[in-house]
Write an enzyme that holds these catalytic residues in place. Structure first.
Site, short mmCIF file in Angstrom:
data_model
loop_
_atom_site.label_atom_id
_atom_site.label_comp_id
_atom_site.label_asym_id
_atom_site.label_seq_id
_atom_site.Cartn_x
_atom_site.Cartn_y
_atom_site.Cartn_z
N PHE A 148 0.81 -1.22 0.00
CA PHE A 148 0.00 0.00 0.00
C PHE A 148 0.84 1.26 0.00
O PHE A 148 0.37 2.32 -0.43
CB PHE A 148 -0.94 0.03 1.22
CG PHE A 148 -0.25 0.37 2.52
CD1 PHE A 148 -0.06 1.68 2.91
CD2 PHE A 148 0.21 -0.63 3.37
CE1 PHE A 148 0.58 2.00 4.10
CE2 PHE A 148 0.85 -0.32 4.56
CZ PHE A 148 1.04 0.99 4.93
N LYS A 172 -1.12 -7.77 -8.73
CA LYS A 172 -2.04 -7.81 -7.60
C LYS A 172 -1.63 -6.68 -6.66
O LYS A 172 -0.75 -6.81 -5.83
CB LYS A 172 -1.96 -9.16 -6.88
CG LYS A 172 -3.22 -9.56 -6.09
CD LYS A 172 -3.60 -8.61 -4.95
CE LYS A 172 -2.75 -8.78 -3.74
NZ LYS A 172 -3.22 -7.87 -2.60
N GLU A 175 -5.09 -3.86 -1.75
CA GLU A 175 -6.52 -3.55 -1.77
C GLU A 175 -6.84 -2.27 -1.02
O GLU A 175 -7.98 -1.79 -1.06
CB GLU A 175 -7.32 -4.72 -1.21
CG GLU A 175 -7.02 -5.12 0.21
CD GLU A 175 -5.88 -6.12 0.35
OE1 GLU A 175 -5.89 -6.87 1.34
OE2 GLU A 175 -4.97 -6.12 -0.50
N ARG A 176 -5.84 -1.69 -0.31
CA ARG A 176 -6.09 -0.45 0.43
C ARG A 176 -6.11 0.78 -0.48
O ARG A 176 -6.81 1.75 -0.20
CB ARG A 176 -5.03 -0.26 1.51
CG ARG A 176 -5.06 -1.32 2.61
CD ARG A 176 -4.01 -1.02 3.65
NE ARG A 176 -3.96 -2.05 4.68
CZ ARG A 176 -3.11 -2.05 5.70
NH1 ARG A 176 -2.23 -1.05 5.81
NH2 ARG A 176 -3.11 -3.01 6.60
N SER A 225 5.60 -6.94 4.13
CA SER A 225 6.21 -7.27 5.41
C SER A 225 7.10 -8.50 5.26
O SER A 225 6.93 -9.33 4.35
CB SER A 225 5.13 -7.54 6.45
OG SER A 225 4.45 -8.75 6.17
N CYS A 280 9.63 1.71 3.54
CA CYS A 280 10.62 0.71 3.94
C CYS A 280 12.02 1.31 3.93
O CYS A 280 12.95 0.73 4.49
CB CYS A 280 10.56 -0.52 3.03
SG CYS A 280 11.07 -0.20 1.33
N GLU A 382 9.62 -3.52 13.12
CA GLU A 382 9.31 -2.37 12.27
C GLU A 382 8.00 -1.73 12.72
O GLU A 382 6.97 -2.39 12.79
CB GLU A 382 9.19 -2.83 10.81
CG GLU A 382 8.95 -1.71 9.83
CD GLU A 382 8.87 -2.21 8.39
OE1 GLU A 382 9.38 -1.51 7.50
OE2 GLU A 382 8.31 -3.30 8.17
#
Length: 498
Positions: A148, A172, A175-176, A225, A280, A382
């Site tokens: 996202f 893909k 979805e956020r 993640s 990140c 994190e």
């Protein structure tokens, strides 16, 4: 309410079924719903991609590059539209959203050079009358699963290189914030890409697993993640696929006593709090060397934090906006409390911040924690929010070991005027991407991006030449054209050049 559909064979495709809510983080309300696909929708996308890929791979590299040049021009033309759409779903300020698009666009520019990048090698006379050459060929249908926090940049990192090399690509996205990836796919079709070469399928774990398992998908690229990166890598590899899976990070900014502290603070504030820390490559840990450096740096950081403005994404004066969701905001707040409970000193508390007129938005003001120690869970994991932790080190070696021994090895930065220390640091620190007086050391598009340890799973990095290698197979040809009709020699041993 707006409904976000899949994009298959060059058009929007809908099906009845599960839906996910897409929020406006600034106001904390649902603004759209995204369709969450079942396995059948992925099968449909792969079938379209597989049919289109054959002709696309047969298209010569120069013509594929022309599509990428046209795509680059269209992205530049629609920059404002893309940035505003991105900000509306992610929450980052528009200027930062433009940076998101621009860093992806730079990889599109790199992919425009694919005729040169895919060239093989040739050796004449490798043996008696024998020539050897190699050629790079696309894999076929490949897939990318993106996070996202960079809904433009990371899809562009993956898809532009893969497609330029002659593959078909299944995306893909998160979805956020799924709208920008669909819009980018529409623009690529407008640029001249044949329908079916790029398809977008929205979904959750159902589709992630289906991508890893699908027999016609030859490679999977992932960013997210570390736990999920490891899961995708293991599952994809178990199914015989290539996989490059980038995970989480806990990047350190090490500050030596001779550093320009004013410049360092300016760099640290942007790297720690920009995009609400949802990067990140953020620098959520600052490591001053020596008590005097720590005390001076602390005072300057506090002074700098007081100048930061949290605002809505369209506020040109705001340094950053809300985080992506209410759940993520609560998670960040839990980590702040964890750090306090573990014994950290809460110097600046960003919890409880409310923006007038946007009280339901997912806002957090900057948080600054001092006297954090390596044994604390809040340091080891994190946080992914606007939280800066200070870990004090007595020596240069201790500071380097902090970054080297951490479970993540994504990025690290050293702030110094000492060239010898910088050289030793770059050579010895066990982290994949290193900055010297550069707070966010993301390599330029013609190099490659990737971390070490739990920040990266797989042997090849994103974009650059590693991207070309990842999305192609190298075929080696050894050829001889005998001039006569008789057999010259006969051998039953392995051929050598002796």
């Amino acid at each position: 309410m707006r409904r976000i559909s899949h994009f298959i064979d060059g058009a929007a495709v809908s099906e009845p079924g599960r839906l996910g809510d897409v929020y406006a983080p600034t106001i904390g309300e649902v603004q759209a719903q995204v369709e969450l696909a079942e396995v059948g929708m992925l099968d449909r996308a792969v079938a379209s991609a597989k049919a289109a890929q054959v002709g696309w791979a047969a298209t010569n590299p120069q013509r594929r590059a022309r599509v990428m040049f046209a795509y680059k021009a269209l992205i530049e033309q629609h920059m404002d539209e893309l940035a505003e759409l991105l900000s509306s779903e992610h929450g980052k300020v528009v200027s930062d959203a433009k940076g998101d698009v621009q860093r992806g666009l730079e990889v599109v520019e790199f992919a425009c050079g694919v005729p040169h990048l895919m060239k093989g090698e040739y050796t004449e006379g490798a043996g008696p009358g024998i020539d050897v050459y190699s050629m790079r060929q696309p894999l076929g249908v490949v897939a990318g699963i993106t996070p996202f926090n960079f809904p433009a940049m990371i899809p562009l990192w993956m898809s532009s290189v893969a497609i330029a090399c002659g593959n078909a690509f299944i995306l893909k996205p998160s979805e956020r914030d799924p709208s920008v990836p669909v819009r980018l796919a529409e623009l690529m079709i407008e640029a001249g890409l044949p329908k079916g070469v790029l398809n977008v399928v929205h979904g959750d774990k159902v589709i992630v697993d289906a991508i890893c398992d699908h027999p016609d998908i030859k490679a999977v690229s992932f960013v997210g993640s570390s736990d999920i990166a490891n899961y995708v890598y293991q599952r994809a590899a178990a199914n015989g696929k290539r996989a490059q899976c980038m995970g989480g990070a806990k990047n350190h900014g090490i500050v030596l006593p001779d550093a320009d502290l004013d410049q360092t603070v300016a760099d640290m504030l942007g790297a720690a709090y920009g995009s609400a820390g949802e990067r990140c490559m953020a620098l959520p840990v600052v490591v001053p060397v020596g008590e005097q450096t720590a005390e001076t740096l602390r005072a300057k950081l506090i002074e700098g934090i007081e100048t930061l403005k949290v605002g809505v994404s369209t506020d040109a004066d705001a340094h950053y906006g809300p985080v992506v969701s209410a759940q993520h905001k609560a998670r960040i707040e839990d980590y702040i409390q964890m750090a306090v409970d573990e014994g950290s000193e809460l110097v600046v508390d960003g919890r409880g911040f409310s923006l007038q007129g946007y009280e339901d938005g997912y806002f957090l003001a900057p948080t600054f924690l001092d006297r954090v120690t390596p044994d604390m869970k809040s340091y080891q994991e994190e946080i992914f929010g606007p939280v800066l932790q200070m870990v004090r080190a007595e020596t240069f070696e201790e500071a380097v070991n902090l970054a080297t021994q951490h479970q993540y090895g994504n990025g690290v930065a050293l702030f110094t005027r000492n060239g010898d220390a910088a050289r030793r640091f770059a050579s010895t620190v066990e982290v994949g991407m290193v900055g010297i007086n550069v707070p966010i050391p993301v390599p330029v598009a013609y190099h490659s991006f990737g971390g070490w340890k739990r920040s990266g799973f797989g042997d090849m990095d994103q974009y650059g030449m590693d991207g070309i290698r990842f999305y192609t197979r190298l075929k080696k040809v050894t050829q001889r054209w005998p001039s006569g009709g008789s057999v010259v020699d006969q051998s039953f041993v392995i051929p050598t050049m002796k």
